[in-house]
Write a protein that holds these residues in place. Structure first.
Motif, PDB file in Angstrom:
ATOM      1  N   PHE A 162      -5.551   5.183  -3.014  1.00 12.49           N
ATOM      2  CA  PHE A 162      -4.138   5.329  -2.648  1.00 12.49           C
ATOM      3  C   PHE A 162      -3.713   6.789  -2.776  1.00 12.49           C
ATOM      4  CE2 PHE A 162      -4.777   1.042  -4.333  1.00 12.49           C
ATOM      5  CZ  PHE A 162      -4.424   0.310  -3.208  1.00 12.49           C
ATOM      6  N   LEU A 212      -0.927  -6.779  -4.908  1.00 15.47           N
ATOM      7  CA  LEU A 212      -1.956  -6.621  -3.885  1.00 15.47           C
ATOM      8  C   LEU A 212      -3.222  -7.377  -4.284  1.00 15.47           C
ATOM      9  CD1 LEU A 212      -2.550  -5.183  -1.190  1.00 15.47           C
ATOM     10  CD2 LEU A 212      -3.413  -3.251  -2.512  1.00 15.47           C
ATOM     11  N   LEU A 227      -7.842  -2.364   4.996  1.00 20.32           N
ATOM     12  CA  LEU A 227      -6.940  -3.141   4.154  1.00 20.32           C
ATOM     13  C   LEU A 227      -7.714  -4.120   3.279  1.00 20.32           C
ATOM     14  CD1 LEU A 227      -4.006  -3.868   6.663  1.00 20.32           C
ATOM     15  CD2 LEU A 227      -4.161  -2.087   4.913  1.00 20.32           C
ATOM     16  N   VAL A 247       0.831  -1.198   0.000  1.00 16.48           N
ATOM     17  CA  VAL A 247       0.000   0.000   0.000  1.00 16.48           C
ATOM     18  C   VAL A 247       0.870   1.253   0.000  1.00 16.48           C
ATOM     19  CG1 VAL A 247      -1.652   1.337   1.378  1.00 16.48           C
ATOM     20  CG2 VAL A 247      -1.973  -1.126   1.090  1.00 16.48           C
ATOM     21  N   LEU A 306      -8.931  -2.195   0.342  1.00 15.84           N
ATOM     22  CA  LEU A 306      -7.857  -1.889  -0.605  1.00 15.84           C
ATOM     23  C   LEU A 306      -7.537  -3.098  -1.486  1.00 15.84           C
ATOM     24  CD1 LEU A 306      -5.428   0.177   1.667  1.00 15.84           C
ATOM     25  CD2 LEU A 306      -7.032   1.039  -0.041  1.00 15.84           C
ATOM     26  N   SER A 336       0.333   8.471   3.730  1.00 19.93           N
ATOM     27  CA  SER A 336       0.131   7.101   4.169  1.00 19.93           C
ATOM     28  C   SER A 336      -1.066   6.988   5.107  1.00 19.93           C
ATOM     29  CB  SER A 336       1.384   6.584   4.889  1.00 19.93           C
ATOM     30  OG  SER A 336       2.495   6.592   4.016  1.00 19.93           O
ATOM     31  N   GLU A 367       1.046   4.316  -2.717  1.00 21.24           N
ATOM     32  CA  GLU A 367       0.848   5.709  -2.339  1.00 21.24           C
ATOM     33  C   GLU A 367       2.023   6.575  -2.775  1.00 21.24           C
ATOM     34  OE1 GLU A 367      -1.816   4.818   1.671  1.00 21.24           O
ATOM     35  OE2 GLU A 367       0.356   5.067   1.808  1.00 21.24           O
TER      36      GLU A 367
END
Length: 342
Positions: free
Chosen positions: A66, A118, A79, A23, A82, A70, A27
């Motif tokens: 994103f 991911l 999560l 992640v 995401l 952070s 970002e």
């Protein structure tokens, strides 16, 4: 869907640090900016702008989660969201993204590989749940146990004066000098020996497939009846070749053909009814044979594109509902020979 989400929740909790690192890469890599720039360049192009007119894709792009800053103290639910958002890039909108990213700074931005990594969490879980529904006996009486990874090992050729020449004399014999020259040209160096010594200051790691194989060597009573190793990505070339020659005959269903210099073989153990030293000897002879073939013919050929490993999807693709093809990334035709990882 409920079962898949429940499994994903467990996986997110277990692998939170790894997911967070992906992640953060997305970002910091500015994936949101990549999408915005591609959309601005796409506007006004009548032929391709229609992809933005599809409500689902337009909403998905605009809700890219994103951000440059952070996520602080993310919750498990965040999560999970995401991972699910990333999975749509891989299995719902690959064709849309191929068209959109053609208008971006580069058609294959590096952040997309991270996004696919991911997304792999969701894809692997869906495959596993689907297999469970089709063949529940595979999971009946399953044994779950932590396997502690062995310590990494240092490897270096620093104290060797001419390791490359020594190896080539044994492998290609009279063609040693011409092969040295070809390697120097391929590596773009005047000193191939020094190049090899610098490259071989390595920390060797036992891959997950070899860790599991070592576990079964130590626990033969726990060897599964279905000797297929399920993994979230395809096996590397060396793991695949070693498994083919191991007496337990455990298989993986796919190999991405890449060779990692940091690969380490499993510890030596006596396997009942088989000579383990013969296993490693057969493996070594196979690798040497392929190496000789590549040294004699491969150096004259143009460089091949590297196969993707982490973005290739679960190895057990027979349970997938859609083909695991990553559009927008050039395909590499497998020749049965390894592709060296730089």
């Amino acid at each position: 869907m409920q079962a898949e989400t429940e499994v994903l929740e467990e996986v997110v909790i277990l692998d939170e640090s790894r997911i967070l690192s992906l992640v953060e890469k997305l970002e910091k890599g500015g994936i949101r900016r990549v999408f915005q720039l591609a959309i601005s360049r796409l506007s006004g192009n009548d032929f391709t702008q229609e992809i933005l007119e599809e409500p689902g894709f337009r909403h998905w792009v605009k809700t890219c989660p994103f951000m440059p800053t952070s996520i602080s103290s993310p919750r498990t639910s965040q999560l999970i969201s995401l991972v699910k958002w990333a999975s749509q890039a891989r299995w719902v909108y690959p064709e849309h993204l191929q068209v959109l990213l053609a208008f971006g700074p580069t058609p294959n931005p590096f952040c997309m590989e991270t996004l696919y990594k991911l997304a792999r969490y969701w894809g692997a879980i869906k495959s596993m749940v689907k297999l469970t529904m089709k063949q529940p006996e595979v999971f009946a009486g399953i044994h779950v146990q932590d396997v502690e990874a062995p310590a990494q090992q240092k490897f270096s050729l620093f104290h060797e004066k001419t390791p490359l020449r020594k190896a080539l004399k044994r492998l290609v014999k009279k063609d040693c000098e011409t092969t040295m020259d070809k390697l120097a040209r391929r590596w773009e160096t005047d000193d191939a020996e020094a190049k090899l010594r610098r490259a071989c200051r390595l920390t060797l790691t036992l891959h997950a497939e070899m860790q599991l194989l070592d576990f079964y060597d130590r626990n033969p009573a726990l060897v599964p009846q279905l000797r297929l190793m399920g993994t979230s990505k395809k096996a590397c070339y060396l793991c695949h070749e070693f498994l083919l020659r191991h007496p337990l005959r455990i298989r993986v269903s796919a190999c991405h053909q890449k060779v990692y210099p940091t690969w380490m073989p499993p510890p030596y153990r006596d396997v009942p009814g088989a000579a383990r030293d013969k296993t490693f000897w057969n493996f070594s002879k196979r690798i040497e044979k392929v190496t000789v073939g590549e040294l004699r013919t491969g150096l004259a050929a143009s460089r091949r594109s590297m196969n993707k490993d982490s973005t290739a999807g679960p190895s057990l693709t027979a349970t997938a509902t859609v083909p695991t093809v990553v559009l927008g990334i050039a395909d590499s035709k497998s020749s049965g020979h390894p592709i060296a990882h730089p």
